[in-house]
Design a protein around this motif. Structure first.
Motif, PDB file in Angstrom:
ATOM      1  N   ALA A  19      -5.093   6.086  -2.890  1.00 27.02           N
ATOM      2  CA  ALA A  19      -4.252   6.391  -4.050  1.00 27.02           C
ATOM      3  C   ALA A  19      -3.145   7.373  -3.688  1.00 27.02           C
ATOM      4  CB  ALA A  19      -5.101   6.959  -5.178  1.00 27.02           C
ATOM      5  N   THR A  20      -3.173   7.911  -2.487  1.00 25.59           N
ATOM      6  CA  THR A  20      -2.232   8.955  -2.087  1.00 25.59           C
ATOM      7  C   THR A  20      -1.003   8.365  -1.409  1.00 25.59           C
ATOM      8  OG1 THR A  20      -3.082   9.290   0.152  1.00 25.59           O
ATOM      9  CG2 THR A  20      -4.247  10.417  -1.647  1.00 25.59           C
ATOM     10  N   HIS A  21      -0.037   9.260  -1.114  1.00 25.26           N
ATOM     11  CA  HIS A  21       1.171   8.819  -0.416  1.00 25.26           C
ATOM     12  C   HIS A  21       0.915   8.473   1.042  1.00 25.26           C
ATOM     13  CE1 HIS A  21       1.122  13.200   0.491  1.00 25.26           C
ATOM     14  NE2 HIS A  21       1.559  12.793   1.660  1.00 25.26           N
ATOM     15  N   PHE A  22      -0.326   8.674   1.531  1.00 24.90           N
ATOM     16  CA  PHE A  22      -0.639   8.281   2.898  1.00 24.90           C
ATOM     17  C   PHE A  22      -0.504   6.768   3.084  1.00 24.90           C
ATOM     18  CE2 PHE A  22      -3.688  12.069   2.542  1.00 24.90           C
ATOM     19  CZ  PHE A  22      -2.674  12.960   2.893  1.00 24.90           C
ATOM     20  N   ALA A  23      -0.504   6.023   1.967  1.00 25.94           N
ATOM     21  CA  ALA A  23      -0.305   4.579   2.052  1.00 25.94           C
ATOM     22  C   ALA A  23       1.011   4.243   2.741  1.00 25.94           C
ATOM     23  CB  ALA A  23      -0.335   3.966   0.653  1.00 25.94           C
ATOM     24  N   HIS A  24       2.023   5.081   2.543  1.00 17.78           N
ATOM     25  CA  HIS A  24       3.314   4.836   3.198  1.00 17.78           C
ATOM     26  C   HIS A  24       3.212   4.985   4.710  1.00 17.78           C
ATOM     27  CE1 HIS A  24       5.461   4.519  -0.568  1.00 17.78           C
ATOM     28  NE2 HIS A  24       4.935   5.660  -0.974  1.00 17.78           N
ATOM     29  N   LYS A  25       2.300   5.829   5.181  1.00 22.47           N
ATOM     30  CA  LYS A  25       2.115   5.985   6.633  1.00 22.47           C
ATOM     31  C   LYS A  25       1.573   4.703   7.237  1.00 22.47           C
ATOM     32  CE  LYS A  25       3.399  10.070   5.668  1.00 22.47           C
ATOM     33  NZ  LYS A  25       4.855  10.333   5.686  1.00 22.47           N
ATOM     34  N   TRP A  26       0.689   4.020   6.494  1.00 19.58           N
ATOM     35  CA  TRP A  26       0.162   2.750   6.978  1.00 19.58           C
ATOM     36  C   TRP A  26       1.270   1.701   7.052  1.00 19.58           C
ATOM     37  CZ3 TRP A  26      -4.336   2.093   9.302  1.00 19.58           C
ATOM     38  CH2 TRP A  26      -5.324   3.053   9.102  1.00 19.58           C
ATOM     39  N   GLU A  27       2.182   1.725   6.110  1.00 19.62           N
ATOM     40  CA  GLU A  27       3.322   0.797   6.173  1.00 19.62           C
ATOM     41  C   GLU A  27       4.188   1.092   7.393  1.00 19.62           C
ATOM     42  OE1 GLU A  27       4.338  -0.798   1.758  1.00 19.62           O
ATOM     43  OE2 GLU A  27       5.161   1.154   2.269  1.00 19.62           O
ATOM     44  N   LEU A  28       4.393   2.361   7.671  1.00 21.44           N
ATOM     45  CA  LEU A  28       5.168   2.752   8.847  1.00 21.44           C
ATOM     46  C   LEU A  28       4.456   2.311  10.123  1.00 21.44           C
ATOM     47  CD1 LEU A  28       7.521   4.298  10.153  1.00 21.44           C
ATOM     48  CD2 LEU A  28       6.139   6.370   9.986  1.00 21.44           C
TER      49      LEU A  28
ATOM     50  N   VAL B  69      13.370  16.996  12.605  1.00 21.26           N
ATOM     51  CA  VAL B  69      13.600  16.627  11.207  1.00 21.26           C
ATOM     52  C   VAL B  69      13.502  15.112  11.086  1.00 21.26           C
ATOM     53  CG1 VAL B  69      15.214  16.648   9.270  1.00 21.26           C
ATOM     54  CG2 VAL B  69      15.052  18.642  10.797  1.00 21.26           C
ATOM     55  N   VAL B  70      12.493  14.641  10.352  1.00 21.99           N
ATOM     56  CA  VAL B  70      12.262  13.209  10.169  1.00 21.99           C
ATOM     57  C   VAL B  70      12.010  12.948   8.685  1.00 21.99           C
ATOM     58  CG1 VAL B  70      10.855  11.210  10.787  1.00 21.99           C
ATOM     59  CG2 VAL B  70      11.232  13.046  12.467  1.00 21.99           C
ATOM     60  N   PRO B  71      12.942  12.338   7.972  1.00 19.53           N
ATOM     61  CA  PRO B  71      12.747  12.082   6.542  1.00 19.53           C
ATOM     62  C   PRO B  71      11.537  11.184   6.286  1.00 19.53           C
ATOM     63  CG  PRO B  71      15.050  11.780   7.165  1.00 19.53           C
ATOM     64  CD  PRO B  71      14.275  11.919   8.441  1.00 19.53           C
ATOM     65  N   ASN B  72      10.976  11.302   5.092  1.00 20.39           N
ATOM     66  CA  ASN B  72       9.846  10.459   4.719  1.00 20.39           C
ATOM     67  C   ASN B  72      10.250   8.990   4.699  1.00 20.39           C
ATOM     68  OD1 ASN B  72       7.565  12.078   4.424  1.00 20.39           O
ATOM     69  ND2 ASN B  72       8.230  12.824   2.434  1.00 20.39           N
ATOM     70  N   TYR B  73       9.261   8.153   4.947  1.00 19.46           N
ATOM     71  CA  TYR B  73       9.462   6.703   5.037  1.00 19.46           C
ATOM     72  C   TYR B  73       8.979   6.037   3.756  1.00 19.46           C
ATOM     73  CZ  TYR B  73       8.462   1.885   6.574  1.00 19.46           C
ATOM     74  OH  TYR B  73       8.396   0.523   6.686  1.00 19.46           O
ATOM     75  N   ILE B  74       9.851   5.255   3.147  1.00 19.23           N
ATOM     76  CA  ILE B  74       9.500   4.467   1.959  1.00 19.23           C
ATOM     77  C   ILE B  74       9.999   3.043   2.176  1.00 19.23           C
ATOM     78  CG2 ILE B  74       9.963   4.112  -0.504  1.00 19.23           C
ATOM     79  CD1 ILE B  74       8.201   6.440  -0.163  1.00 19.23           C
ATOM     80  N   ARG B  75       9.143   2.057   1.959  1.00  9.57           N
ATOM     81  CA  ARG B  75       9.597   0.660   2.024  1.00  9.57           C
ATOM     82  C   ARG B  75      10.211   0.307   0.668  1.00  9.57           C
ATOM     83  NH1 ARG B  75       8.739  -3.907   5.075  1.00  9.57           N
ATOM     84  NH2 ARG B  75       7.277  -2.855   6.468  1.00  9.57           N
ATOM     85  N   ILE B  76      11.524   0.286   0.622  1.00  4.70           N
ATOM     86  CA  ILE B  76      12.245   0.115  -0.646  1.00  4.70           C
ATOM     87  C   ILE B  76      11.894  -1.211  -1.318  1.00  4.70           C
ATOM     88  CG2 ILE B  76      14.539  -0.133  -1.680  1.00  4.70           C
ATOM     89  CD1 ILE B  76      15.560   1.868   0.389  1.00  4.70           C
ATOM     90  N   SER B  77      11.786  -2.276  -0.533  1.00 10.15           N
ATOM     91  CA  SER B  77      11.545  -3.598  -1.122  1.00 10.15           C
ATOM     92  C   SER B  77      10.259  -3.639  -1.928  1.00 10.15           C
ATOM     93  CB  SER B  77      11.507  -4.666  -0.030  1.00 10.15           C
ATOM     94  OG  SER B  77      10.486  -4.384   0.911  1.00 10.15           O
ATOM     95  N   ARG B  78       9.241  -2.894  -1.503  1.00 19.20           N
ATOM     96  CA  ARG B  78       7.965  -2.889  -2.235  1.00 19.20           C
ATOM     97  C   ARG B  78       8.110  -2.246  -3.597  1.00 19.20           C
ATOM     98  NH1 ARG B  78       3.078   0.202  -2.605  1.00 19.20           N
ATOM     99  NH2 ARG B  78       3.859   1.840  -1.247  1.00 19.20           N
ATOM    100  N   LEU B  79       9.037  -1.292  -3.726  1.00 22.00           N
ATOM    101  CA  LEU B  79       9.238  -0.608  -4.998  1.00 22.00           C
ATOM    102  C   LEU B  79      10.160  -1.364  -5.934  1.00 22.00           C
ATOM    103  CD1 LEU B  79       7.747   2.082  -5.507  1.00 22.00           C
ATOM    104  CD2 LEU B  79       8.117   1.717  -3.065  1.00 22.00           C
ATOM    105  N   GLN B  80      10.735  -2.465  -5.448  1.00 23.77           N
ATOM    106  CA  GLN B  80      11.655  -3.250  -6.277  1.00 23.77           C
ATOM    107  C   GLN B  80      11.096  -4.633  -6.569  1.00 23.77           C
ATOM    108  OE1 GLN B  80      15.190  -3.130  -3.821  1.00 23.77           O
ATOM    109  NE2 GLN B  80      15.852  -1.163  -4.666  1.00 23.77           N
TER     110      GLN B  80
END
Length: 271
Positions: free
Chosen positions: A23-32, A143-154
């Motif tokens: 349920a956490t934002h760690f899910a984005h790490k798995w996508e990365l 400095v490494v910005p957070n990773y978000i898969r934009i397509s999944r949020l749209q």
């Protein structure tokens, strides 16, 4: 003759938890991780239990790079391994920990880790602040910005997302989707919602769980706000796009943030 297999970089990636359906934002790490798997062979562990032992032995499988996300124990084990057998430790931390008091030993461990690893942080402003407050060499910060898969949020139009979640189509939905803690401003929600008490066109959707849950439920009942408030509880991260797509406004009254994944999710969905 069989073509040579691609030689991949080997990385030990240490997360506070390993569940992909978290349920956490760690899910984005798995996508990365999945995004990079053609070029990088990941050894993924949690910074607890038997995984701490595995962090040690994976060094003898050719791993020289350790990437730790927040875990103190994982960072200390990786530092110990690389100190003895060589390699590099990258330690991710992003936030404003100086705002909150903690025990002397925990603070000592945190400062030790910062000074004996390469700090990875999401913004240049925070990199400068960490360097100043903890007397760090800026050459040891990335400095490494957070990773978000934009397509999944749209993935969902608003009307479809609301049908999926059984939410009204005719109301303005204000979404709070975060941990229910004081750091994330959950204790401020009842006072905010109270300002809309007589507005039947608004629905406040509160998604998440945490230490402020009981107090939040009590205040919502006490202020008689149940008609315009819906507490959903915790959801797996893969359901986040449905809730964000259903919203008109994303509300985040946090006391402390670094580069919040929740805000990036909302921005990616155009909320």
């Amino acid at each position: 003759m069989r073509s040579e297999e691609k030689i991949k970089t080997k990385v030990c990636f240490i997360l506070p938890e390993k569940a992909e359906d978290t349920a956490t934002h760690f899910a984005h790490k798995w996508e990365l991780i999945r995004e990079l798997q053609d070029d990088v062979k990941f050894y993924i562990y949690a910074g607890t239990g038997l995984d701490l032992v595995r962090i040690f032995f994976v060094r003898f499988q050719g791993v020289r790079t350790y990437y730790i996300h927040y875990s103190f124990k994982g960072a200390l084990m990786a530092w110990a391994v690389t100190s003895m057998f060589g390699g590099k430790v990258f330690y991710w931390n992003c936030g404003m920990p100086w705002l909150y008091k903690r025990g002397w030993f925990e603070e000592w461990m945190f400062r030790f880790i910062l000074r004996h690893t390469i700090l990875v942080i999401a913004t240049q402003g925070l990199a400068d602040e960490y360097a100043k407050r903890y007397r760090l060499d800026k050459k040891q910060i990335r400095v490494v910005p957070n990773y978000i898969r934009i397509s999944r949020l749209q993935m969902k139009p608003k009307e479809e997302a609301r049908r999926e979640l059984n939410l009204p189509q005719d109301k303005k939905i204000v979404l709070f989707l975060h941990r229910l803690s004081r750091r994330k401003g959950a204790h401020l929600l009842p006072e905010i919602i109270k300002e809309f008490k007589h507005d039947n066109d608004v629905l406040f959707l509160i998604v998440g769980d945490g230490p402020e849950r009981d107090n939040l439920e009590f205040q919502i009942s006490n202020f008689k706000l149940k008609a315009i408030t819906q507490l959903v509880g915790v959801i797996p991260n893969y359901r986040v796009p449905y809730y964000i797509s259903s919203a008109d406004v994303y509300l985040m009254p946090s006391e402390e943030e670094g580069m919040p994944n929740a805000l990036l999710e909302a921005m990616a969905a155009g909320v």
